[in-house]
Design an enzyme around this catalytic site. Structure first.
Site, PDB file in Angstrom:
ATOM      1  N   ASP A  59       0.853  -1.130  -0.007  1.00 26.58           N
ATOM      2  CA  ASP A  59       0.150  -0.119  -0.009  1.00 26.58           C
ATOM      3  C   ASP A  59       0.818   1.152  -0.075  1.00 26.58           C
ATOM      4  OD1 ASP A  59       0.800   0.095   2.559  1.00 26.58           O
ATOM      5  OD2 ASP A  59      -1.065   0.075   3.513  1.00 26.58           O
ATOM      6  N   SER A  60       2.305   1.185   0.193  1.00 28.84           N
ATOM      7  CA  SER A  60       2.989   2.394  -0.249  1.00 28.84           C
ATOM      8  C   SER A  60       3.020   2.783  -1.439  1.00 28.84           C
ATOM      9  CB  SER A  60       4.418   1.677   0.208  1.00 28.84           C
ATOM     10  OG  SER A  60       4.745   0.798  -0.927  1.00 28.84           O
ATOM     11  N   LYS A 128      -1.289  -9.217   2.941  1.00 23.71           N
ATOM     12  CA  LYS A 128      -0.696  -8.902   4.330  1.00 23.71           C
ATOM     13  C   LYS A 128      -1.386  -7.737   5.107  1.00 23.71           C
ATOM     14  CE  LYS A 128       3.183  -6.118   3.768  1.00 23.71           C
ATOM     15  NZ  LYS A 128       2.737  -4.559   4.714  1.00 23.71           N
ATOM     16  N   GLU A 197       9.352  -4.243  10.441  1.00 21.29           N
ATOM     17  CA  GLU A 197       9.823  -2.932   9.841  1.00 21.29           C
ATOM     18  C   GLU A 197       9.994  -2.049  10.811  1.00 21.29           C
ATOM     19  OE1 GLU A 197       6.915  -1.199   6.976  1.00 21.29           O
ATOM     20  OE2 GLU A 197       8.011   0.589   6.977  1.00 21.29           O
TER      21      GLU A 197
HETATM   22  O1  KIV Z   1       3.496  -1.083   1.609  1.00 23.15           O
HETATM   23  C1  KIV Z   1       4.719  -1.461   1.485  1.00 23.15           C
HETATM   24  O2  KIV Z   1       5.310  -1.376   0.417  1.00 23.15           O
HETATM   25  C2  KIV Z   1       5.061  -2.288   2.669  1.00 23.15           C
HETATM   26  C3  KIV Z   1       6.504  -2.786   2.698  1.00 23.15           C
HETATM   27  C4  KIV Z   1       7.040  -1.497   3.343  1.00 23.15           C
HETATM   28  C5  KIV Z   1       6.673  -3.774   3.576  1.00 23.15           C
HETATM   29  O3  KIV Z   1       4.268  -2.742   3.533  1.00 23.15           O
END
Ligand code: KIV
Length: 300
Positions: A59-60, A128, A197
């Site tokens: 979700d980044s 996730k 993280e």
């Molecule tokens: O959203 C994302 O990119 C993540 C990574 C930082 C693990 O959760």
């Protein structure tokens, strides 16, 4: 099969598909797990072809490709749009899709419905979710519904409002105890892997040696079973200063800027397109137009 469903592409027999079992086996035999985020077809295809083990539609992407300040506003439909594009490019890697903020916070029933959507329509092989012990019941339910779950603890970006910013977690004795308990609770609930993280290296090492499931670190030191980075950070396609834990492996931003500047210059100098980049009339047609004295069509 409805037209909205996305099927994983047929696998080349020579390509060994990565599954949650492969990741577990890698941990058992001490082979590092490589992971990266992807949010579109071309990057997913390149990452998969290079042989990265795990691809996360993270979700980044709300920040890296949609330009938001945080990940909080990303919707299930937006995530699904990106997951489908990534799915089309991935043949080998284990494909994990992030559950956006709000998609698993209202009830277990809502979370199940949204996770099933990511599996059935987005081609996710696991979802996730962020959070530790308080997500254990949800992880159990998703696992019971045959949906593999990757946990995510430590600095969880969806908790930015509660945390009051992004800060390294697990630096006090209380936080260390909580994170060790979180890892154990998620493993006990059936999580297939854990993203750690923004935690001290020593704590990540302790968690990694305590749990049987693979740990994938980001800002968590080198002792995790695997490492993940946000693709845009790894290839410098971002506009802010990178975090301490980021290493830039390429300067894609500079490469793109240079190519785009050269295109602009070629157009403004009328150097592009050249004759070799242009179509021509067939000789016969050009000749008959010429014969009819339509000079404007005379082939050069
Ligand atoms: O959203 C994302 O990119 C993540 C990574 C930082 C693990 O959760």
């Amino acid at each position: 099969m409805s037209h909205t469903q996305v099927r994983p592409p047929d696998l080349d027999a020579s390509v060994r598909k990565v599954t949650s079992q492969t990741l577990r086996e890698k941990k058992r035999t001490g082979q590092p797990i490589s992971a990266l985020t992807a949010c579109d077809y071309p990057t997913a295809k390149i990452i998969d072809e290079v042989g990265i083990d795990l691809i996360l539609v993270g979700d980044s992407l709300a920040m890296t490709v949609l330009g938001h300040e945080t990940t909080l506003s990303l919707t299930v439909q937006e995530m699904l749009h990106h997951a489908r594009a990534v799915r089309r490019g991935v043949h080998r890697a284990f494909l994990v899709v992030d559950m956006p903020y709000g998609s698993y916070h209202t009830s277990i029933a809502d979370a199940l419905r949204n996770a099933l959507t990511f599996v059935k329509e987005g081609g996710a092989e696991a979802v996730k979710i962020e959070g530790g012990s308080r997500r254990a019941a949800l992880v159990e339910e998703l696992t019971a519904a045959e949906i593999p779950v990757v946990g995510h603890i430590g600095l969880t970006p969806q908790s930015v409002l509660r945390m009051g910013g992004y800060r390294v977690q697990g630096r006090t004795l209380i936080e260390i105890e909580e994170l060790l308990a979180d890892a154990a609770a998620l493993e006990g609930a059936g999580a297939v892997a854990l993203v750690l993280e923004g935690v001290p290296r020593e704590l990540a090492q302790q968690i990694t040696s305590t749990v049987q499931i693979p740990t994938i670190g980001i800002g968590a030191g080198p002792e995790c079973d695997g490492q993940i980075l946000v693709l845009h950070d790894a290839v410098q396609l971002t506009f802010d200063a990178p975090a301490k834990f980021v290493r830039c492996f390429a300067d894609a931003g500079a490469l793109l800027r240079d190519g785009i500047e050269r295109y602009r210059d070629a157009v403004t100098r009328r150097e592009f397109p050249a004759d070799a980049e242009s179509y021509h009339l067939p000789r016969q047609i050009a000749a008959s137009l010429q014969a009819a004295d339509m000079e404007v069509f005379t082939a050069s």
